[in-house]
Design an enzyme around this catalytic site. Structure first.
Site, PDB file in Angstrom:
ATOM      1  N   GLU A 145      -8.944  -6.286  19.957  1.00 38.32           N
ATOM      2  CA  GLU A 145      -8.009  -7.366  20.273  1.00 38.32           C
ATOM      3  C   GLU A 145      -8.659  -8.734  20.068  1.00 38.32           C
ATOM      4  OE1 GLU A 145      -4.914  -7.161  20.728  1.00 38.32           O
ATOM      5  OE2 GLU A 145      -4.510  -5.129  21.399  1.00 38.32           O
ATOM      6  N   ARG A 189      -7.085 -11.230  17.195  1.00 42.27           N
ATOM      7  CA  ARG A 189      -6.425 -12.447  17.698  1.00 42.27           C
ATOM      8  C   ARG A 189      -7.344 -13.660  17.633  1.00 42.27           C
ATOM      9  NH1 ARG A 189      -2.064 -10.373  22.076  1.00 42.27           N
ATOM     10  NH2 ARG A 189      -2.217  -8.184  21.576  1.00 42.27           N
ATOM     11  N   ASP A 243      -2.136   2.844  13.226  1.00 44.05           N
ATOM     12  CA  ASP A 243      -1.458   1.894  12.327  1.00 44.05           C
ATOM     13  C   ASP A 243      -2.306   0.990  11.431  1.00 44.05           C
ATOM     14  OD1 ASP A 243      -2.218   0.518  14.633  1.00 44.05           O
ATOM     15  OD2 ASP A 243      -0.212  -0.135  15.189  1.00 44.05           O
ATOM     16  N   GLU A 250       6.903  -6.141  14.166  1.00 44.48           N
ATOM     17  CA  GLU A 250       6.768  -5.247  13.006  1.00 44.48           C
ATOM     18  C   GLU A 250       8.023  -5.141  12.138  1.00 44.48           C
ATOM     19  OE1 GLU A 250       5.824  -4.431  16.136  1.00 44.48           O
ATOM     20  OE2 GLU A 250       3.648  -4.559  15.879  1.00 44.48           O
ATOM     21  N   THR A 268      -3.816  -8.143  10.681  1.00 42.07           N
ATOM     22  CA  THR A 268      -2.782  -7.384  11.390  1.00 42.07           C
ATOM     23  C   THR A 268      -2.096  -8.198  12.481  1.00 42.07           C
ATOM     24  OG1 THR A 268      -2.285  -5.227  12.356  1.00 42.07           O
ATOM     25  CG2 THR A 268      -4.276  -6.345  13.152  1.00 42.07           C
TER      26      THR A 268
HETATM   27  C1  DMJ Z   1      -0.210  -6.926  17.258  1.00 44.98           C
HETATM   28  O1  DMJ Z   1      -1.161  -7.326  18.178  1.00 44.98           O
HETATM   29  C2  DMJ Z   1      -0.868  -6.408  16.028  1.00 44.98           C
HETATM   30  O2  DMJ Z   1       0.066  -6.418  15.001  1.00 44.98           O
HETATM   31  C3  DMJ Z   1      -1.437  -5.030  16.179  1.00 44.98           C
HETATM   32  O3  DMJ Z   1      -1.972  -4.502  14.986  1.00 44.98           O
HETATM   33  C4  DMJ Z   1      -0.413  -4.069  16.706  1.00 44.98           C
HETATM   34  N1  DMJ Z   1       0.662  -4.643  17.420  1.00 44.98           N
HETATM   35  C5  DMJ Z   1       0.701  -5.952  17.943  1.00 44.98           C
HETATM   36  C6  DMJ Z   1       2.108  -6.475  17.998  1.00 44.98           C
HETATM   37  O4  DMJ Z   1       3.068  -5.544  18.244  1.00 44.98           O
END
Ligand code: DMJ
Length: 532
Positions: free
Chosen positions: A162, A166, A295, A429, A515
């Site tokens: 995370e 982020r 994912d 998403e 992501t």
């Molecule tokens: C985000 O923090 C990122 O996209 C992560 O890879 C998975 N999902 C959350 C948002 O839903």
């Protein structure tokens, strides 16, 4: 009046004797104290121990996904503690204004100022969104905050994944977009702080890391102390850029080593299990998912290749091989004709698709024209089908917002059947997939679907001080959870903005989105060659 008489339960040695009643009262009080102390300890443990976010999210909210936004809040200690938009000061303009410019800027300004007092993830996650939306005053304010307040020297246990997606991702994008040195410096500084996570026998990093002591460990619930595919597999893009910006090869070496470990392992049916033990280098439980826990690993294989200016042939091969295995083993069509991506548990399929899995439409579209055997446009078709299924998951609710997970069994299609899967937490998403599909096809339905989402967000999620998740998308009136996740600003709004922007706004030839939707520039061939 003597002070003692104000303190009925304190010892009063000069009094003749305490009456039996006062004695009982004292005992009761002590008992009460002990009892409340115990309760406080229990709550303290639940809320402040490092694993508690998982515990809480499992108990109260969601259970299966690795979603650790709560863990960022709790584990970093200071930051985020998510925005609670219901109590935020009023911002009277809505999401519609995103497309007219001015009003949402005011909205975001309020979010930012709220976030300023909360410190952390929301500000860093929103930096590039502010810049992309040309909200330069707010961007400056956020920059100042980063300069004087963002500090990683703390005794706190964080989620490596995370923090990477982020914070490192957010800082890197802010640097590449604005050229401000502070973001480069902070990104590298934070990257260095994450390096001790890789001190395991295999080099597969721990999920959790204490930033001060450098001690790492894994989520206790993860199959026999395993690391998680979507976590250790979602560091590649950021770490390649950290090497690029710092001149230190070790960032890149760490993530390349993850590939090496994976390459040595047998993959059941060509699939990647979600759990891998960092001590033994062996798979844990054979659970496979393109949603939570798996994912973004797949996403980063493809994007590693794209971000390397298509020089990372290994990344390319790993991605297309994995996609082939996913198609064969996980992708199914419902009797009503909806294509979905199921979950795989030791060879058995669970006919459920998570909201998280809906990013795959965009990923498959992004990779479609590089596919080795895809002369027929099959991958683009598949991407479009997934986009349609995810749209259906929205369309079949009262609020026209998608549930956390939807099923294709027991006579339902694209509908959540369990109460604890009916919530919507402002996730990006589905909109992300619309954005990619729009860019590649220019089919107006994707903008139309995006607009439907805008209207639904405005109608059901908008609250006084921002936007809130809702607990049941099938209800007629929203029950707000009073949380505005940081990815709402980082991803959901950014992808909406880009869905309605021209294609040359952050063109895909030059930018790859991490992501968390933080754009990172393609590292041009000549740079890659010079380094080799
Ligand atoms: C985000 O923090 C990122 O996209 C992560 O890879 C998975 N999902 C959350 C948002 O839903």
């Amino acid at each position: 009046m003597p002070v003692a008489s104000l303190l009925p339960f304190t010892a009063t040695p000069n009094r003749k004797s305490a009456s039996p009643t006062s004695f009982r009262l004292t005992e009761k009080f002590i008992l009460l104290l002990v009892f409340s102390g115990f309760i406080t300890l229990c709550f303290g443990a639940i809320f402040f121990l490092p694993d508690s976010s998982k515990l809480l999210s499992g108990v109260f909210f969601r259970s299966s996904s690795v979603e650790a936004e709560t863990s960022v809040h709790l584990n970093l200690g200071f930051p985020l503690r998510v925005l609670t938009p219901k109590v935020c000061i009023c911002c009277s303009h809505g999401l519609f204004a995103l497309f007219t410019g001015f009003s949402l800027r005011q909205g975001i300004r309020v979010h930012i100022s709220k976030a300023l007092s909360l410190k952390g993830a929301t500000i860093v996650d929103a930096l590039d969104t502010l810049y992309i939306m040309e909200m330069y005053d707010e961007f400056e304010a956020a920059t100042e905050w980063v300069e004087s307040n963002l500090d990683f020297n703390m005794n706190a246990e964080i989620s490596v994944f995370e923090v990477n997606i982020r914070f490192v991702g957010g800082l890197l994008s802010a640097y590449y977009l604005s050229g401000k040195e502070v973001f480069r410096r902070k990104a590298v500084e934070l990257g260095e702080k994450l390096l001790p996570a890789f001190k395991t026998p295999t080099g597969i990093p721990w999920a959790l890391l204490n930033l001060k002591s450098g001690i790492g460990r894994n989520w206790p619930w993860a199959s026999g102390g395993s690391s998680i595919l979507a976590e250790y597999g979602t560091l590649h893009l950021e770490f390649m850029h950290l090497s690029e910006l710092s001149g230190r090869p070790d960032f890149a070496e760490k993530v390349m080593n993850i590939r090496k470990v994976l390459n040595r392992l047998d993959k059941p049916q060509g699939l990647y299990p979600n759990y891998l033990n960092p001590n033994s280098g062996q798979w844990g439980q054979h659970h496979v998912s393109v949603g939570g826990l798996g994912d973004s690993f797949y996403e980063y294989l493809l994007k590693a290749w794209l971000m390397s200016d298509k020089t990372d042939e290994e990344g390319k091969k790993l991605y297309y091989d994995a996609l082939q295995a996913i198609e064969k083993n996980l992708i199914r069509k419902s009797s009503g004709g909806l294509t979905y991506i199921a979950e795989w548990k030791g060879g058995l399929l669970e006919h459920k698709m998570g909201h998280l899995t809906c990013f795959a439409g965009g990923m498959i579209a992004l990779g479609a024209d590089g596919g080795p055997d895809d002369k027929t446009g099959h991958q683009m078709e598949l991407a479009a089908e997934i986009a349609r299924t995810c749209h259906e998951s929205y369309a079949r609710t009262s609020m026209k917002l998608g549930p956390e997970a939807f099923r294709f069994d027991g006579g339902v299609e694209a509908i959540a059947t369990r109460q604890n899967e009916k919530y919507f937490i402002l996730r990006p998403e589905v909109i992300e997939t619309y954005m990619y599909m729009w860019r590649f096809t220019h089919d107006p339905k994707y903008r139309q679907w995006g607009w439907e989402a805008v209207q639904a967000l405005e109608k059901y999620c908008r609250v006084e001080g921002g936007y809130s998740g809702v607990r049941d998308v099938y209800a007629n009136t929203p029950n707000h959870d009073d949380v505005q996740q940081s990815f709402y600003l980082a991803e959901t709004l950014k992808y909406l903005y880009l869905l309605f922007s021209d294609d040359d706004h952050l063109p895909f030839e030059h930018w790859v989105f991490n992501t968390e939707a933080h754009p990172l520039p393609v590292i041009k061939k000549q740079n890659v060659e010079i380094r080799h």
